[in-house]
Design a protein around this motif. Structure first.
Motif, PDB file in Angstrom:
ATOM      1  N   ASN A   1     -39.757  22.578   4.599  1.00 20.99           N
ATOM      2  CA  ASN A   1     -39.680  21.126   4.669  1.00 20.99           C
ATOM      3  C   ASN A   1     -39.413  20.417   3.341  1.00 20.99           C
ATOM      4  O   ASN A   1     -39.437  19.194   3.294  1.00 20.99           O
ATOM      5  CB  ASN A   1     -40.981  20.565   5.262  1.00 20.99           C
ATOM      6  N   HIS A   2     -39.196  21.164   2.248  1.00 18.37           N
ATOM      7  CA  HIS A   2     -39.004  20.531   0.930  1.00 18.37           C
ATOM      8  C   HIS A   2     -37.843  21.158   0.168  1.00 18.37           C
ATOM      9  O   HIS A   2     -37.820  22.370  -0.059  1.00 18.37           O
ATOM     10  CB  HIS A   2     -40.290  20.617   0.103  1.00 18.37           C
ATOM     11  N   LEU A   3     -36.919  20.314  -0.225  1.00 24.34           N
ATOM     12  CA  LEU A   3     -35.723  20.728  -0.955  1.00 24.34           C
ATOM     13  C   LEU A   3     -35.734  20.012  -2.300  1.00 24.34           C
ATOM     14  O   LEU A   3     -35.718  18.778  -2.361  1.00 24.34           O
ATOM     15  CB  LEU A   3     -34.476  20.333  -0.152  1.00 24.34           C
ATOM     16  N   LYS A   4     -35.807  20.787  -3.389  1.00 25.21           N
ATOM     17  CA  LYS A   4     -35.870  20.203  -4.731  1.00 25.21           C
ATOM     18  C   LYS A   4     -34.483  20.230  -5.358  1.00 25.21           C
ATOM     19  O   LYS A   4     -33.848  21.275  -5.438  1.00 25.21           O
ATOM     20  CB  LYS A   4     -36.855  20.982  -5.600  1.00 25.21           C
ATOM     21  N   ILE A   5     -34.047  19.061  -5.822  1.00 26.47           N
ATOM     22  CA  ILE A   5     -32.759  18.925  -6.485  1.00 26.47           C
ATOM     23  C   ILE A   5     -33.037  18.598  -7.941  1.00 26.47           C
ATOM     24  O   ILE A   5     -33.761  17.648  -8.238  1.00 26.47           O
ATOM     25  CB  ILE A   5     -31.910  17.803  -5.841  1.00 26.47           C
ATOM     26  N   GLN A   6     -32.467  19.405  -8.844  1.00 25.31           N
ATOM     27  CA  GLN A   6     -32.704  19.194 -10.271  1.00 25.31           C
ATOM     28  C   GLN A   6     -31.372  19.181 -10.990  1.00 25.31           C
ATOM     29  O   GLN A   6     -30.538  20.062 -10.802  1.00 25.31           O
ATOM     30  CB  GLN A   6     -33.581  20.302 -10.840  1.00 25.31           C
ATOM     31  N   GLY A   7     -31.187  18.155 -11.841  1.00 24.97           N
ATOM     32  CA  GLY A   7     -29.952  18.029 -12.596  1.00 24.97           C
ATOM     33  C   GLY A   7     -30.233  17.644 -14.028  1.00 24.97           C
ATOM     34  O   GLY A   7     -31.280  17.086 -14.339  1.00 24.97           O
ATOM     35  N   CYS A   8     -29.288  17.959 -14.895  1.00 21.89           N
ATOM     36  CA  CYS A   8     -29.453  17.656 -16.321  1.00 21.89           C
ATOM     37  C   CYS A   8     -28.197  16.999 -16.875  1.00 21.89           C
ATOM     38  O   CYS A   8     -27.086  17.331 -16.490  1.00 21.89           O
ATOM     39  CB  CYS A   8     -29.725  18.932 -17.119  1.00 21.89           C
ATOM     40  N   VAL A   9     -28.430  16.065 -17.794  1.00 20.66           N
ATOM     41  CA  VAL A   9     -27.356  15.446 -18.558  1.00 20.66           C
ATOM     42  C   VAL A   9     -27.749  15.628 -20.018  1.00 20.66           C
ATOM     43  O   VAL A   9     -28.807  15.174 -20.431  1.00 20.66           O
ATOM     44  CB  VAL A   9     -27.226  13.947 -18.223  1.00 20.66           C
ATOM     45  N   VAL A  10     -26.919  16.316 -20.771  1.00 22.21           N
ATOM     46  CA  VAL A  10     -27.200  16.706 -22.154  1.00 22.21           C
ATOM     47  C   VAL A  10     -28.520  17.481 -22.147  1.00 22.21           C
ATOM     48  O   VAL A  10     -28.571  18.567 -21.611  1.00 22.21           O
ATOM     49  CB  VAL A  10     -27.198  15.495 -23.115  1.00 22.21           C
ATOM     50  N   PHE A  11     -29.591  16.933 -22.690  1.00 24.82           N
ATOM     51  CA  PHE A  11     -30.875  17.639 -22.686  1.00 24.82           C
ATOM     52  C   PHE A  11     -31.926  16.934 -21.839  1.00 24.82           C
ATOM     53  O   PHE A  11     -33.097  17.291 -21.873  1.00 24.82           O
ATOM     54  CB  PHE A  11     -31.398  17.810 -24.120  1.00 24.82           C
ATOM     55  N   VAL A  12     -31.520  15.923 -21.101  1.00 23.73           N
ATOM     56  CA  VAL A  12     -32.458  15.182 -20.259  1.00 23.73           C
ATOM     57  C   VAL A  12     -32.309  15.685 -18.826  1.00 23.73           C
ATOM     58  O   VAL A  12     -31.223  15.655 -18.264  1.00 23.73           O
ATOM     59  CB  VAL A  12     -32.171  13.660 -20.322  1.00 23.73           C
ATOM     60  N   CYS A  13     -33.410  16.167 -18.274  1.00 26.18           N
ATOM     61  CA  CYS A  13     -33.388  16.699 -16.915  1.00 26.18           C
ATOM     62  C   CYS A  13     -34.290  15.867 -16.009  1.00 26.18           C
ATOM     63  O   CYS A  13     -35.284  15.294 -16.461  1.00 26.18           O
ATOM     64  CB  CYS A  13     -33.857  18.145 -16.894  1.00 26.18           C
ATOM     65  N   GLY A  14     -33.940  15.841 -14.768  1.00 24.60           N
ATOM     66  CA  GLY A  14     -34.742  15.145 -13.780  1.00 24.60           C
ATOM     67  C   GLY A  14     -34.721  15.918 -12.479  1.00 24.60           C
ATOM     68  O   GLY A  14     -33.850  16.753 -12.250  1.00 24.60           O
ATOM     69  N   ALA A  15     -35.699  15.647 -11.640  1.00 28.98           N
ATOM     70  CA  ALA A  15     -35.774  16.336 -10.363  1.00 28.98           C
ATOM     71  C   ALA A  15     -36.248  15.367  -9.283  1.00 28.98           C
ATOM     72  O   ALA A  15     -36.939  14.389  -9.569  1.00 28.98           O
ATOM     73  CB  ALA A  15     -36.719  17.518 -10.445  1.00 28.98           C
ATOM     74  N   THR A  16     -35.856  15.634  -8.075  1.00 30.25           N
ATOM     75  CA  THR A  16     -36.306  14.878  -6.919  1.00 30.25           C
ATOM     76  C   THR A  16     -36.507  15.864  -5.780  1.00 30.25           C
ATOM     77  O   THR A  16     -35.857  16.926  -5.734  1.00 30.25           O
ATOM     78  CB  THR A  16     -35.272  13.792  -6.554  1.00 30.25           C
ATOM     79  N   THR A  17     -37.395  15.554  -4.894  1.00 26.41           N
ATOM     80  CA  THR A  17     -37.666  16.430  -3.758  1.00 26.41           C
ATOM     81  C   THR A  17     -37.384  15.680  -2.477  1.00 26.41           C
ATOM     82  O   THR A  17     -37.887  14.573  -2.270  1.00 26.41           O
ATOM     83  CB  THR A  17     -39.120  16.932  -3.778  1.00 26.41           C
ATOM     84  N   TRP A  18     -36.557  16.287  -1.634  1.00 29.03           N
ATOM     85  CA  TRP A  18     -36.254  15.718  -0.332  1.00 29.03           C
ATOM     86  C   TRP A  18     -37.163  16.355   0.700  1.00 29.03           C
ATOM     87  O   TRP A  18     -37.587  17.508   0.560  1.00 29.03           O
ATOM     88  CB  TRP A  18     -34.805  15.985   0.051  1.00 29.03           C
ATOM     89  N   THR A  19     -37.433  15.615   1.768  1.00 27.28           N
ATOM     90  CA  THR A  19     -38.279  16.096   2.859  1.00 27.28           C
ATOM     91  C   THR A  19     -37.441  16.207   4.120  1.00 27.28           C
ATOM     92  O   THR A  19     -36.673  15.285   4.448  1.00 27.28           O
ATOM     93  CB  THR A  19     -39.449  15.107   3.104  1.00 27.28           C
ATOM     94  N   ARG A  20     -37.596  17.344   4.821  1.00 28.60           N
ATOM     95  CA  ARG A  20     -36.834  17.559   6.051  1.00 28.60           C
ATOM     96  C   ARG A  20     -37.216  16.490   7.073  1.00 28.60           C
ATOM     97  O   ARG A  20     -38.385  16.186   7.258  1.00 28.60           O
ATOM     98  CB  ARG A  20     -37.082  18.951   6.615  1.00 28.60           C
ATOM     99  N   LYS A  21     -36.226  15.940   7.719  1.00 30.33           N
ATOM    100  CA  LYS A  21     -36.442  14.923   8.734  1.00 30.33           C
ATOM    101  C   LYS A  21     -36.430  15.608  10.089  1.00 30.33           C
ATOM    102  O   LYS A  21     -35.495  16.324  10.407  1.00 30.33           O
ATOM    103  CB  LYS A  21     -35.344  13.849   8.632  1.00 30.33           C
ATOM    104  N   ARG A  22     -37.456  15.396  10.849  1.00 30.44           N
ATOM    105  CA  ARG A  22     -37.574  16.039  12.183  1.00 30.44           C
ATOM    106  C   ARG A  22     -37.189  15.092  13.276  1.00 30.44           C
ATOM    107  O   ARG A  22     -37.340  13.968  13.281  1.00 30.44           O
ATOM    108  CB  ARG A  22     -39.014  16.510  12.407  1.00 30.44           C
TER     109      ARG A  22
END
Length: 151
Positions: free
Chosen positions: A130-151
């Motif tokens: 039920n959880h999908l983590k998306i992580q991306g970086c620009v130069v040296f700054v990284c961020g992440a977000t987590t999506w939740t499966r929709k039922r």
């Protein structure tokens, strides 16, 4: 018990164990499938994750606030770096692009962020069913977000 019955039980027992283990493995594989409908972390968008020519992709299929409050018209991709795409509706925009498998439950490719109009390298990890983590970086700054499966 008859000798023939005992012999049949000895033959069937390993077969039943194999069926149980194969079934359990199949259920685990199905649980690890990221295809489906997901709600972004802040609930701003609903996205559909699917296979796109052998790679994982995700497309916006709905927005929490689908219309621009100033114009009353559907939200558009106003921040896109490509000026020719700024008038396209956000619903239908692909935001995970070319995600290729990097191991069990992990993919790497690109993510498009319609809030800043930029496309960056990213990884996607299916943390659980039920959880999908998306992580991306620009130069040296990284961020992440987590999506939740929709039922």
């Amino acid at each position: 018990m008859e000798a023939s019955t005992i012999m049949r039980l000895k033959v069937l027992r390993p077969s039943l164990l194999v069926i149980v283990f194969v079934s359990a493995s199949a259920i685990t594989c199905l649980a690890a499938d990221p295809d489906g409908t997901w709600l972004t972390e802040e609930g701003k968008a609903t996205v559909r994750v699917s296979d796109c020519g052998g790679a994982l992709c995700a497309t916006i299929i709905a927005l929490k606030d689908p219309n621009d409050p100033q114009t009353g018209r559907p939200m558009t991709d106003t921040q896109n770096a490509d000026a020719s795409k700024r008038n396209r509706p956000l619903v239908g925009v692909q935001i995970l692009i070319g995600m290729r498998a990097q191991g069990p439950n992990k993919w790497a490719g690109q993510v498009y962020d319609p809030e800043d109009g930029k496309t960056n390298a990213a990884t996607v990890v299916l943390e659980d069913v039920n959880h999908l983590k998306i992580q991306g970086c620009v130069v040296f700054v990284c961020g992440a977000t987590t999506w939740t499966r929709k039922r």
